[in-house]
Design a protein around this motif. Structure first.
Motif, PDB file in Angstrom:
ATOM      1  N   GLU A 196      -4.653  -3.321   9.471  1.00 27.98           N
ATOM      2  CA  GLU A 196      -3.847  -3.571   8.278  1.00 27.98           C
ATOM      3  C   GLU A 196      -4.739  -3.484   7.038  1.00 27.98           C
ATOM      4  O   GLU A 196      -5.894  -3.926   7.053  1.00 27.98           O
ATOM      5  N   LEU A 197      -4.187  -2.939   5.979  1.00 23.66           N
ATOM      6  CA  LEU A 197      -4.945  -2.771   4.746  1.00 23.66           C
ATOM      7  C   LEU A 197      -5.027  -4.080   3.965  1.00 23.66           C
ATOM      8  O   LEU A 197      -4.030  -4.777   3.788  1.00 23.66           O
ATOM      9  N   ILE A 198      -6.227  -4.402   3.504  1.00 24.03           N
ATOM     10  CA  ILE A 198      -6.440  -5.528   2.598  1.00 24.03           C
ATOM     11  C   ILE A 198      -6.644  -5.014   1.176  1.00 24.03           C
ATOM     12  O   ILE A 198      -6.093  -5.545   0.218  1.00 24.03           O
ATOM     13  N   GLU A 199      -7.424  -3.971   1.057  1.00 27.20           N
ATOM     14  CA  GLU A 199      -7.740  -3.428  -0.262  1.00 27.20           C
ATOM     15  C   GLU A 199      -7.921  -1.922  -0.141  1.00 27.20           C
ATOM     16  O   GLU A 199      -8.500  -1.428   0.838  1.00 27.20           O
ATOM     17  N   LEU A 200      -7.443  -1.220  -1.142  1.00 29.01           N
ATOM     18  CA  LEU A 200      -7.597   0.227  -1.185  1.00 29.01           C
ATOM     19  C   LEU A 200      -7.894   0.632  -2.624  1.00 29.01           C
ATOM     20  O   LEU A 200      -7.098   0.364  -3.525  1.00 29.01           O
ATOM     21  N   GLN A 201      -9.054   1.228  -2.832  1.00 33.06           N
ATOM     22  CA  GLN A 201      -9.453   1.704  -4.153  1.00 33.06           C
ATOM     23  C   GLN A 201      -9.713   3.205  -4.049  1.00 33.06           C
ATOM     24  O   GLN A 201     -10.658   3.621  -3.380  1.00 33.06           O
ATOM     25  N   ALA A 202      -8.895   4.006  -4.680  1.00 31.22           N
ATOM     26  CA  ALA A 202      -9.042   5.459  -4.600  1.00 31.22           C
ATOM     27  C   ALA A 202      -9.008   6.049  -6.004  1.00 31.22           C
ATOM     28  O   ALA A 202      -8.148   5.691  -6.811  1.00 31.22           O
ATOM     29  N   THR A 203      -9.943   6.951  -6.269  1.00 29.98           N
ATOM     30  CA  THR A 203     -10.071   7.530  -7.603  1.00 29.98           C
ATOM     31  C   THR A 203     -10.320   9.028  -7.512  1.00 29.98           C
ATOM     32  O   THR A 203     -11.182   9.475  -6.745  1.00 29.98           O
ATOM     33  N   GLY A 204      -9.581   9.788  -8.296  1.00 29.35           N
ATOM     34  CA  GLY A 204      -9.873  11.206  -8.440  1.00 29.35           C
ATOM     35  C   GLY A 204     -10.977  11.378  -9.474  1.00 29.35           C
ATOM     36  O   GLY A 204     -10.701  11.384 -10.672  1.00 29.35           O
TER      37      GLY A 204
END
Length: 241
Positions: A196-204
């Motif tokens: 299960e996801l707790i944190e997701l940081q995604a950047t282009g």
């Protein structure tokens, strides 16, 4: 693409978690993810911040880099009389992630502070801090249980983090500094033992990315976190011997 250290696209760097490296802290470990090395210590105080609900505990984190953790010396935050924005953002991330793995009611009215000090940085310091910080927190809880301060173990699930990214239009896992600095897309992911996801940081960073590319990166992270959690279990087993 050929990776800087010859790894295949879905391989972690060599990871080692050494438990109980600090004799004073209630819980501690040294985590090495390739050339990124982070010292994690967990300290217990028998009080909680004013905002915490009656009967609950709290977990918080502090994060810092030693002046020569990087290729050039950086000033300590104390010399600037304030915490850098980057350090503040990362330590909030670490605290949020660790709280997802613990039952604060079972912890009781006490605070665990996890200090993550980067000894050497080569990419992925925030995710290494989360992975190692969880081990330190768990060891602190074990000690509280062993000494009779807790009636049952408050840890709910393993928590670990890893990075992935797109470099030269290829999705790869666990970026080192050189790969991270040239990444088109950068993603940090924190998950539980159940995926299960707790944190997701995604950047282009250098171009936008598609939902399919994001899902590809998430699958890489899921695979890497599963391996990291096996290493966490081994470290905790070693500490229990």
């Amino acid at each position: 693409m050929k990776r800087t250290d010859g790894r295949i696209f879905d391989a972690l760097r060599p990871v080692e978690i050494i438990p109980d490296v600090n004799k004073f802290a209630e819980g501690s470990c040294l985590i090495r993810c390739g050339d990124t090395h982070v010292l994690c210590t967990a300290s217990v105080e028998e009080r909680v911040p004013p905002h915490v609900m009656l009967g609950e505990g709290w977990v918080t984190a502090e994060y810092s880099m030693l002046p020569r953790a990087n290729r050039e010396r950086s000033s300590r935050d104390i010399s600037k009389l304030k915490l850098s924005a980057r350090s503040a953002e990362i330590q909030r991330l670490i605290g949020r992630s660790l709280r997802a793995g613990i039952d604060l009611t079972l912890l009781g009215e006490r605070t665990i502070t996890v200090d993550c000090d980067v000894l050497q940085a080569d990419g992925g310091t925030r995710t290494a801090s989360i992975t190692g910080g969880f081990v330190a927190m768990t060891l602190a809880c074990r000690r509280l249980l062993r000494e009779g301060y807790l009636k049952q173990m408050p840890i709910k699930t393993l928590v670990a983090g890893v990075s992935a990214g797109i470099v030269e239009n290829e999705a790869i896992l666990d970026l080192d500094y050189q790969e991270d600095s040239s990444a088109m897309v950068d993603l940090n992911c924190v998950m539980t033992a159940d995926g299960e996801l707790i944190e997701l940081q995604a950047t282009g960073e250098k171009r936008p990315f598609t939902i399919l590319e994001q899902q590809r990166l998430l699958r890489l992270c899921e695979r890497g976190i599963y391996q990291l959690q096996k290493i966490q279990k081994e470290a905790l087993e070693e500490a229990g011997r």
